[in-house]
Design a protein around this motif. Structure first.
Motif, mmCIF file in Angstrom:
data_model
loop_
_atom_site.group_PDB
_atom_site.id
_atom_site.type_symbol
_atom_site.label_atom_id
_atom_site.label_comp_id
_atom_site.label_asym_id
_atom_site.label_seq_id
_atom_site.Cartn_x
_atom_site.Cartn_y
_atom_site.Cartn_z
ATOM 1 N N LEU A 21 0.842 -1.201 0.000
ATOM 2 C CA LEU A 21 0.000 0.000 0.000
ATOM 3 C C LEU A 21 0.872 1.245 0.000
ATOM 4 C CD1 LEU A 21 -2.508 -0.726 2.920
ATOM 5 C CD2 LEU A 21 -2.979 -0.958 0.492
ATOM 6 N N ASN A 22 0.273 2.329 -0.430
ATOM 7 C CA ASN A 22 0.878 3.633 -0.194
ATOM 8 C C ASN A 22 0.322 4.058 1.166
ATOM 9 O OD1 ASN A 22 1.549 6.310 0.003
ATOM 10 N ND2 ASN A 22 1.235 6.711 -2.169
ATOM 11 N N TRP A 23 0.993 3.614 2.209
ATOM 12 C CA TRP A 23 0.503 3.763 3.583
ATOM 13 C C TRP A 23 0.172 5.216 3.916
ATOM 14 C CZ3 TRP A 23 -0.346 -0.387 6.860
ATOM 15 C CH2 TRP A 23 0.076 -1.625 6.387
ATOM 16 N N GLU A 24 1.070 6.106 3.622
ATOM 17 C CA GLU A 24 0.890 7.516 3.973
ATOM 18 C C GLU A 24 -0.348 8.107 3.286
ATOM 19 O OE1 GLU A 24 3.147 9.342 6.002
ATOM 20 O OE2 GLU A 24 4.339 7.548 6.374
ATOM 21 N N GLN A 25 -0.554 7.728 2.045
ATOM 22 C CA GLN A 25 -1.706 8.238 1.287
ATOM 23 C C GLN A 25 -3.024 7.838 1.944
ATOM 24 O OE1 GLN A 25 -1.732 6.986 -2.818
ATOM 25 N NE2 GLN A 25 -3.844 7.608 -3.127
ATOM 26 N N HIS A 26 -3.037 6.691 2.615
ATOM 27 C CA HIS A 26 -4.262 6.201 3.252
ATOM 28 C C HIS A 26 -4.349 6.567 4.735
ATOM 29 C CE1 HIS A 26 -5.556 4.028 -0.284
ATOM 30 N NE2 HIS A 26 -4.342 3.530 -0.402
ATOM 31 N N GLY A 27 -3.377 7.332 5.226
ATOM 32 C CA GLY A 27 -3.453 7.801 6.612
ATOM 33 C C GLY A 27 -2.736 6.927 7.629
ATOM 34 N N LEU A 106 -1.534 -15.929 2.042
ATOM 35 C CA LEU A 106 -1.749 -16.273 0.633
ATOM 36 C C LEU A 106 -2.982 -15.592 0.037
ATOM 37 C CD1 LEU A 106 -0.831 -20.062 0.646
ATOM 38 C CD2 LEU A 106 0.549 -18.145 -0.175
ATOM 39 N N GLU A 107 -3.876 -15.130 0.878
ATOM 40 C CA GLU A 107 -5.096 -14.473 0.403
ATOM 41 C C GLU A 107 -5.043 -12.956 0.548
ATOM 42 O OE1 GLU A 107 -8.387 -16.308 2.418
ATOM 43 O OE2 GLU A 107 -7.897 -18.294 1.624
ATOM 44 N N LEU A 108 -3.952 -12.442 1.086
ATOM 45 C CA LEU A 108 -3.841 -11.019 1.355
ATOM 46 C C LEU A 108 -3.660 -10.217 0.062
ATOM 47 C CD1 LEU A 108 -3.812 -9.049 3.727
ATOM 48 C CD2 LEU A 108 -1.319 -9.253 3.750
ATOM 49 N N THR A 109 -4.518 -9.243 -0.100
ATOM 50 C CA THR A 109 -4.457 -8.336 -1.245
ATOM 51 C C THR A 109 -4.433 -6.905 -0.705
ATOM 52 O OG1 THR A 109 -6.870 -8.138 -1.385
ATOM 53 C CG2 THR A 109 -5.820 -9.917 -2.688
ATOM 54 N N PRO A 110 -4.011 -5.964 -1.513
ATOM 55 C CA PRO A 110 -4.047 -4.568 -1.052
ATOM 56 C C PRO A 110 -5.448 -4.131 -0.606
ATOM 57 C CG PRO A 110 -2.701 -4.728 -3.015
ATOM 58 C CD PRO A 110 -3.361 -6.077 -2.827
ATOM 59 N N SER A 111 -6.473 -4.516 -1.351
ATOM 60 C CA SER A 111 -7.830 -4.094 -0.982
ATOM 61 C C SER A 111 -8.288 -4.737 0.325
ATOM 62 C CB SER A 111 -8.821 -4.381 -2.106
ATOM 63 O OG SER A 111 -8.868 -5.754 -2.394
ATOM 64 N N LEU A 112 -7.945 -5.991 0.555
ATOM 65 C CA LEU A 112 -8.307 -6.652 1.816
ATOM 66 C C LEU A 112 -7.571 -5.996 2.981
ATOM 67 C CD1 LEU A 112 -9.689 -8.843 3.495
ATOM 68 C CD2 LEU A 112 -7.794 -10.382 2.895
ATOM 69 N N LEU A 113 -6.286 -5.767 2.827
ATOM 70 C CA LEU A 113 -5.508 -5.132 3.887
ATOM 71 C C LEU A 113 -6.066 -3.749 4.203
ATOM 72 C CD1 LEU A 113 -3.123 -5.061 5.849
ATOM 73 C CD2 LEU A 113 -1.684 -4.304 3.937
ATOM 74 N N LEU A 114 -6.352 -2.965 3.197
ATOM 75 C CA LEU A 114 -6.899 -1.631 3.413
ATOM 76 C C LEU A 114 -8.262 -1.692 4.096
ATOM 77 C CD1 LEU A 114 -6.367 1.361 3.076
ATOM 78 C CD2 LEU A 114 -7.368 1.211 0.782
#
Length: 161
Positions: A21-27, A106-114
């Motif tokens: 992720l772009n961590w900073e962009q998402h807070g 194995l199931e982790l995606t950027p959208s799930l993490l966010l």
């Protein structure tokens, strides 16, 4: 900006999480990374992150023990369990000790993490009049059985055992 600590003995996984992720962009701001639970606990005490993402199987101190220790700190962070193992006992133990979610690597995606990070964030914004210590202390008691059952796809009969 919410402060995040990542604990995983696999350097590749830590790098993957950091770049997912772009961590900073998402807070969010990654304040520390740890190679095991013992190091994570020490870093937690010095950096005071709001959110801890921890692997379950690590040397020195495993994720369950880390979660137990973090849950007894004066300021309790939101804890996300991360594992390569789809093991019911491990999921149950992590959730009982205070993790708000259990994510499979194995199931982790950027959208799930966010999505999970945003759920964690909501735990800080529910009661605006509550001071920071009280917010963090209440976090682990707010996981409902319905959310737990949905997260691990189990019936109430199995949970009773």
């Amino acid at each position: 900006m919410y402060r995040v600590l990542i604990a995983d003995d696999d350097a590749t996984m830590r790098i993957g999480l950091r770049t997912m992720l772009n961590w900073e962009q998402h807070g969010y701001h990654i304040v520390a990374e740890a190679e095991d639970g013992r190091q994570a606990l020490m870093l937690y005490r010095t950096t005071q992150p709001d959110i801890v993402i921890t692997d379950m199987k690590m040397p020195e101190m495993d994720g369950v023990t880390l979660i137990k220790n973090l849950s007894q700190e004066e300021s309790v962070p939101v804890i996300l369990a991360l594992s390569g193992y789809d093991d019911y006992k491990l999921v149950r133990e992590a959730m009982k000790c205070g993790a708000i979610d259990y994510l499979l690597k194995l199931e982790l995606t950027p959208s799930l993490l966010l999505s999970v990070l945003m759920q964690a964030e909501q735990r800080f914004t529910r009661q605006p009049d509550t001071n920071e210590y009280e917010k963090k202390s209440m976090l682990r008691t707010r996981v409902s059985w319905a959310a737990f059952k949905t997260a691990i796809n189990l019936s109430p009969k199995v949970l009773a055992n």
